[in-house]
Motif scaffolding. Structure first.
Motif, mmCIF file in Angstrom:
data_model
loop_
_atom_site.group_PDB
_atom_site.id
_atom_site.type_symbol
_atom_site.label_atom_id
_atom_site.label_comp_id
_atom_site.label_asym_id
_atom_site.label_seq_id
_atom_site.Cartn_x
_atom_site.Cartn_y
_atom_site.Cartn_z
ATOM 1 N N LEU A 8 -19.486 -40.151 -31.544
ATOM 2 C CA LEU A 8 -18.355 -40.491 -32.411
ATOM 3 C C LEU A 8 -17.823 -39.246 -33.123
ATOM 4 N N VAL A 9 -18.729 -38.413 -33.633
ATOM 5 C CA VAL A 9 -18.312 -37.181 -34.312
ATOM 6 C C VAL A 9 -17.564 -36.267 -33.349
ATOM 7 N N ILE A 10 -18.063 -36.131 -32.124
ATOM 8 C CA ILE A 10 -17.406 -35.270 -31.148
ATOM 9 C C ILE A 10 -16.011 -35.775 -30.830
ATOM 10 N N VAL A 11 -15.875 -37.099 -30.662
ATOM 11 C CA VAL A 11 -14.559 -37.676 -30.367
ATOM 12 C C VAL A 11 -13.594 -37.434 -31.522
ATOM 13 N N VAL A 12 -14.051 -37.665 -32.746
ATOM 14 C CA VAL A 12 -13.185 -37.471 -33.913
ATOM 15 C C VAL A 12 -12.873 -35.983 -34.094
ATOM 16 N N ALA A 13 -13.835 -35.103 -33.787
ATOM 17 C CA ALA A 13 -13.582 -33.659 -33.866
ATOM 18 C C ALA A 13 -12.477 -33.260 -32.898
ATOM 19 N N LEU A 14 -12.470 -33.857 -31.717
ATOM 20 C CA LEU A 14 -11.420 -33.553 -30.745
ATOM 21 C C LEU A 14 -10.074 -34.119 -31.197
ATOM 22 N N GLN A 189 -8.532 -18.434 -33.282
ATOM 23 C CA GLN A 189 -8.971 -18.862 -34.608
ATOM 24 C C GLN A 189 -9.259 -20.370 -34.667
ATOM 25 N N ASP A 190 -8.287 -21.187 -34.266
ATOM 26 C CA ASP A 190 -8.364 -22.606 -34.603
ATOM 27 C C ASP A 190 -9.255 -23.431 -33.691
ATOM 28 N N ALA A 191 -9.327 -23.106 -32.406
ATOM 29 C CA ALA A 191 -10.231 -23.861 -31.535
ATOM 30 C C ALA A 191 -11.681 -23.659 -31.963
ATOM 31 N N GLN A 192 -11.987 -22.472 -32.480
ATOM 32 C CA GLN A 192 -13.363 -22.184 -32.879
ATOM 33 C C GLN A 192 -13.824 -23.054 -34.041
ATOM 34 N N LYS A 193 -12.907 -23.496 -34.876
ATOM 35 C CA LYS A 193 -13.306 -24.324 -36.012
ATOM 36 C C LYS A 193 -13.837 -25.667 -35.546
ATOM 37 N N THR A 194 -13.190 -26.224 -34.520
ATOM 38 C CA THR A 194 -13.689 -27.474 -33.951
ATOM 39 C C THR A 194 -15.012 -27.254 -33.242
ATOM 40 N N MET A 195 -15.133 -26.135 -32.537
ATOM 41 C CA MET A 195 -16.413 -25.809 -31.887
ATOM 42 C C MET A 195 -17.540 -25.789 -32.913
ATOM 43 N N GLY A 196 -17.282 -25.165 -34.053
ATOM 44 C CA GLY A 196 -18.307 -25.064 -35.091
ATOM 45 C C GLY A 196 -18.745 -26.414 -35.609
ATOM 46 N N VAL A 197 -17.783 -27.320 -35.789
ATOM 47 C CA VAL A 197 -18.118 -28.652 -36.295
ATOM 48 C C VAL A 197 -18.932 -29.438 -35.267
ATOM 49 N N ILE A 198 -18.560 -29.330 -33.997
ATOM 50 C CA ILE A 198 -19.294 -30.052 -32.952
ATOM 51 C C ILE A 198 -20.732 -29.542 -32.866
ATOM 52 N N PHE A 211 -26.956 -21.845 -33.582
ATOM 53 C CA PHE A 211 -25.515 -22.089 -33.623
ATOM 54 C C PHE A 211 -24.765 -21.351 -32.525
ATOM 55 N N GLU A 212 -25.460 -21.086 -31.427
ATOM 56 C CA GLU A 212 -24.775 -20.574 -30.249
ATOM 57 C C GLU A 212 -23.928 -21.690 -29.655
ATOM 58 N N ILE A 213 -22.712 -21.370 -29.255
ATOM 59 C CA ILE A 213 -21.764 -22.395 -28.804
ATOM 60 C C ILE A 213 -21.947 -22.668 -27.308
ATOM 61 N N PRO A 214 -22.315 -23.893 -26.904
ATOM 62 C CA PRO A 214 -22.428 -24.219 -25.477
ATOM 63 C C PRO A 214 -21.068 -24.136 -24.782
ATOM 64 N N TRP A 215 -21.081 -23.832 -23.510
ATOM 65 C CA TRP A 215 -19.837 -23.639 -22.767
ATOM 66 C C TRP A 215 -18.983 -24.893 -22.759
ATOM 67 N N TRP A 216 -19.629 -26.075 -22.683
ATOM 68 C CA TRP A 216 -18.840 -27.300 -22.597
ATOM 69 C C TRP A 216 -18.128 -27.599 -23.908
ATOM 70 N N VAL A 217 -18.691 -27.144 -25.023
ATOM 71 C CA VAL A 217 -18.021 -27.313 -26.318
ATOM 72 C C VAL A 217 -16.758 -26.462 -26.360
ATOM 73 N N VAL A 218 -16.849 -25.248 -25.820
ATOM 74 C CA VAL A 218 -15.670 -24.373 -25.757
ATOM 75 C C VAL A 218 -14.585 -25.023 -24.906
ATOM 76 N N VAL A 219 -14.964 -25.590 -23.776
ATOM 77 C CA VAL A 219 -13.992 -26.175 -22.848
ATOM 78 C C VAL A 219 -13.257 -27.354 -23.477
ATOM 79 N N ILE A 220 -14.001 -28.291 -24.057
ATOM 80 C CA ILE A 220 -13.330 -29.485 -24.598
ATOM 81 C C ILE A 220 -12.514 -29.151 -25.840
ATOM 82 N N SER A 221 -12.992 -28.201 -26.655
ATOM 83 C CA SER A 221 -12.236 -27.815 -27.847
ATOM 84 C C SER A 221 -10.936 -27.121 -27.458
#
Length: 332
Positions: A8-14, A189-198, A211-221
């Motif tokens: 749910l958090v991931i969906v709302v973050a997107l 700048q802005d896509a990274q903020k969503t990545m951080g929250v996810i 807090f290393e960002i997984p590749w799939w988080v980068v893709v969906i953000s």
């Protein structure tokens, strides 16, 4: 329950990322559209593509958002805090979009995180908020205003003997590059903020360490931001491109180039989540002031400044209210 909460958090973050895109799309393209350097739809497509590319250029800002603002508790209660922060940020984004005010999606998210954390009696890392958010929030518009004004003075001196028509034509072409650079910086700048929250949600839920960002988080953000950008932000575009000052191509180019430089510097050198909105708006004010002070509609600038000042506390209040509601719905 935790897995459902994380999804749910991931969906709302997107969803937030998407609203960030349509809310802030005007940042990258308003000046180019206002000076007729680019057609609106062409500008949106270019901005969406460059936002997508920019999201893959770094993760330093994402780490700041994910680990440097709040320390959420583990489990469902922590996920509720993150969810409430996102709801608060989305609420403020929609309100300011409806009013046509170019407020900061970045600061809306930070405010939402702080408000939700305080309402839940959680921990706010005030040093991180001050060093990475408040100080850059104050300095970046000042730097954008001054540097854009200086760059515009240099352009005016270098081309003081040029004929207006060929000069405008040349700077319209140059604006294609400067608008692309601005859109790239927005994605950075802005896509990274969503990545951080996810990633924060994944850590709180126990599905990720560090807090290393997984590749799939980068893709969906990146994808959500790009889609939101393509959907457009016409209300805010009118404010930035026409209501502050009647821009010409040289001034549009100077504003975009300056804002891009500030975005790249703060992301790579300081990992600071600054506001794209504040940066480009202050740059537009800076180039406008070189024309003559009366050419700038300072009243509009004042309205925008009020939105800047209100964003952090208003989004924090929205995040706190959202947490009070969500804690009654989601069992701890």
């Amino acid at each position: 329950m935790e897995l459902f909460a994380i999804i749910l958090v991931i969906v709302v973050a997107l969803v937030f990322d998407y609203t960030n895109g349509f809310h802030d799309a005007a940042n990258a393209i308003a000046t180019s559209v206002a000076t007729r350097a680019l057609a609106p739809r062409t500008a949106l497509i270019m901005a969406a593509v460059m936002n997508l590319i920019g999201a893959f250029l770094g993760t330093e800002v994402a780490s700041t958002v994910g680990s440097g603002i709040i320390a959420a508790p583990s489990g469902v209660s922590g996920l509720t805090v993150v969810l409430a922060a996102l709801v608060g940020a989305i609420t403020w984004n929609i309100i300011t979009w409806w009013l046509g005010l170019p407020s900061s999606s970045s600061h809306a998210l930070i405010g939402g995180l702080v408000g939700a954390a305080l309402a839940s009696a959680g921990t706010v890392q005030w040093n991180g908020v001050v060093d990475k958010v408040v100080i850059p929030m104050i300095l970046s518009p000042v730097v954008g205003f001054v540097l854009a004004g200086l760059l515009m003075l240099v352009i005016l001196w270098l081309f003081r003997r040029a004929r207006p028509t060929p000069l405008s034509r040349g700077f319209r072409i140059a604006q294609t590059a400067s608008a692309a650079a601005m859109a790239l910086g927005h994605g950075l700048q802005d896509a990274q903020k969503t990545m951080g929250v996810i990633v924060l949600a994944l850590v709180v839920g126990g599905y990720h360490e560090g807090f290393e960002i997984p590749w799939w988080v980068v893709v969906i953000s990146a994808g959500a931001l790009s889609l939101g950008t393509y959907s457009g932000g016409w209300r805010i575009m009118r404010t930035l491109g026409r209501r502050i000052i009647d821009l010409d191509p040289p001034r549009g180019f100077a504003a975009e180039l300056t804002a891009s430089a500030v975005l790249y510097t703060t992301a790579f050198a300081f990992a600071a989540p600054i506001s794209t909105t504040q940066t480009i708006t202050s740059s537009i004010l800076g180039v406008g002031a070189t024309k003559r002070l009366s050419a700038v509609r300072w009243g509009v600038g004042g309205q925008i400044a009020v939105a800047w000042v209100l964003t952090l506390p208003a989004a924090a209040l929205s995040g706190a209210v959202a947490w009070e509601i969500l804690r009654l719905i989601i069992p701890a």
